[in-house]
Design an enzyme around this catalytic site. Structure first.
Site, short mmCIF file in Angstrom:
data_model
loop_
_atom_site.label_atom_id
_atom_site.label_comp_id
_atom_site.label_asym_id
_atom_site.label_seq_id
_atom_site.Cartn_x
_atom_site.Cartn_y
_atom_site.Cartn_z
CE LYS A 107 -4.18 -1.88 2.02
NZ LYS A 107 -3.87 -3.09 2.00
C1 LIG Z 1 -4.60 -4.16 1.25
C2 LIG Z 1 -4.07 -5.93 1.50
C3 LIG Z 1 -3.97 -6.58 0.60
C4 LIG Z 1 -5.59 -6.46 -0.20
O1 LIG Z 1 -5.53 -5.23 -1.47
P1 LIG Z 1 -6.80 -4.88 -1.97
O2 LIG Z 1 -6.05 -3.70 -3.24
O3 LIG Z 1 -7.71 -4.98 -1.77
O4 LIG Z 1 -7.51 -6.61 -2.58
C5 LIG Z 1 -3.58 -7.30 0.23
N1 LIG Z 1 -2.84 -8.06 1.25
C6 LIG Z 1 -1.90 -7.38 2.26
C7 LIG Z 1 -0.76 -7.52 3.09
C8 LIG Z 1 -2.80 -6.11 2.43
O5 LIG Z 1 -2.24 -5.53 3.10
#
Ligand SMILES: *Cc1c(COP(=O)(O)O)cnc(C)c1O
Length: 431
Positions: A107
């Site tokens: 993220k």
């Molecule tokens: C947010 C997150 C996801 C999911 O991602 P999306 O874009 O919401 O599908 C998967 N793994 C981790 C570690 C995350 O923080």
């Protein structure tokens, strides 16, 4: 680039307006009016381009005239100033490690890009913007770090007390400056409910210019395409890859499909889910039924009604048959996820986090029936962020990466509030 609302009841907007608003007034998600096509030359010679050149080339059409080229270049440079290695696990499966950013989660890219865009759009404004975000762990750290020190923007993060891992908590609570952490005596849903209520509260909206930093924002969603281009730079096989993405709100995988539609070679996408199986069920039955989220060990994917799935459907003209030609989705439960972490560690000495393990299992199963194919998973978080599960099943004590060692000597600063909106509102009005 023009963006329209997927509810079709709001005016079209520029990138800047879509990024500042987050969601359209009719509550629809913003969507680009067309997917740009990259030149064949660019794709064929992608290994000769730098990450920064790729970042600028891919993002420029989406940003359009909203940001001047020299500033967009600078934003891209700052967004991707770490590594995105594609690491081989077996002959057929590699791992695109997206955890080398400052908060050890994928993220970081979206949060860094979005925060710098908002900082630019806010440059001449007198009023501060207040970003409100609820987190179950990963989002809060990435958003806090991304926005740290951005002029004119204050960030308030709500997290459930005692329910995030120690590293995650330090990432949320030790930054200071324009970042405030609120520790809510409740669960993630309580945090989310407070944030939702805040956005429609008259008093708070009079006093503050509130915005959200969740994954429906185009400035957080679209730069995630870049991972897929960086992976392709490192892809050495003749045939295009099968790409498996651990999915919760489906923003990441949706960005990957956008990359594919602008010309990136991909053979097939797999959305790997935990027990929250709304999308796998939809592909089987043809009927979309949102569910209550259930708690799992891959908690960043505990989503019962994935907000970005509507965008994926839009890319396929809202037709499930079209979608199925490129995309499949499966659900992997906690027991199998743990067994996968253990097996992959014992056989290949590769340590998966629970989210990456869900993806590994889904891809491995797929390749059993597609024996000529090869692919990679997106490893979305560092295993040290989920030490309880990983240490329990492997017996390994995970070494804390150098990049976060400095956190251990810092002291936590948070505001403890009871769950419920009134306590939060009182605190905000006094602030
Ligand atoms: C947010 C997150 C996801 C999911 O991602 P999306 O874009 O919401 O599908 C998967 N793994 C981790 C570690 C995350 O923080």
């Amino acid at each position: 680039m023009i963006y329209y609302s997927l509810n079709h009841q709001s005016p079209n907007v520029s990138f800047a307006e879509a990024a500042v608003k987050g969601q359209a007034p009719d509550k629809g998600l913003y969507f680009p009016e067309r997917i740009p096509t990259l030149s064949k030359e660019f794709i064929q010679n992608i290994k000769n381009y730098s990450k920064e050149e790729i970042g600028f080339t891919v993002m420029k059409p989406y940003v359009g005239e909203s940001i001047p080229d020299d500033i967009l270049k600078q934003i891209v440079v700052e967004t991707i100033n770490f590594d995105f290695p594609l690491v081989k696990i077996t002959d057929n499966i590699s791992s695109l490690e997206l955890f080398h950013g400052p908060t050890l989660a994928f993220k970081d890219v979206g949060a860094r890009f979005m925060s710098r865009c908002l900082g630019y759009f806010n440059r001449n404004s007198q009023q501060h913007t207040t970003v409100l975000v609820a987190t179950s762990g990963d989002t809060g750290g990435a958003v806090a770090n991304g926005f740290l020190g951005v002029e004119g923007v204050d960030v308030i993060i709500l997290y459930p007390s005692g329910k995030v891992s120690p590293i995650q908590e330090l990432q949320l609570t030790t930054l200071g400056q324009n970042i405030t952490a609120i520790e809510v005596q409740g669960n993630f849903d309580d945090c989310q409910a407070i944030v939702k209520q805040a956005f429609i509260d008259d008093d708070l909206n009079k006093k503050f210019s509130l915005t959200s930093a969740n994954s429906i924002n185009v400035a957080r969603w679209l730069p995630q395409q870049l991972y897929y281009f960086f992976a392709y730079q490192q892809w050495h096989h003749e045939e295009p890859p099968i790409i498996c993405v651990p999915s919760g709100n489906f923003g990441n995988i949706c960005a990957g499909i956008v990359a594919y539609m602008s010309g990136l070679p991909v053979k097939h996408f797999i959305a790997a889910c935990n027990a929250n199986d709304t999308v796998p069920e939809f592909l089987q039955t043809g009927e979309y039924k949102a569910k209550q989220a259930v708690a799992t060990i891959s908690n960043a994917m505990d989503v019962g009604n994935p907000s970005n799935f509507i965008r994926i459907m839009e890319l396929f003209a809202q037709k499930i048959e079209n979608l199925k030609s490129l995309f499949s989705s499966v659900s992997i439960d906690d027991a199998v996820t743990k067994a996968t972490i253990k097996e992959v560690y014992q056989q290949y000495q590769y340590l998966l986090d629970p989210h990456g393990a869900v993806a590994y299992k889904a891809l491995d199963d797929y390749l059993q029936y597609h024996t000529n194919d090869k692919g990679f998973i997106l490893e979305t978080a560092h295993p040290v962020k989920f030490p309880d599960t990983v240490e329990e099943v492997t017996g390994v004590t995970i070494k804390i990466p150098e990049s976060v060692q400095h956190l251990l000597s810092k002291s936590k600063k948070s505001v403890m509030l009871s769950s419920g909106f009134e306590a939060f509102k009182d605190w905000m009005m006094q602030a």
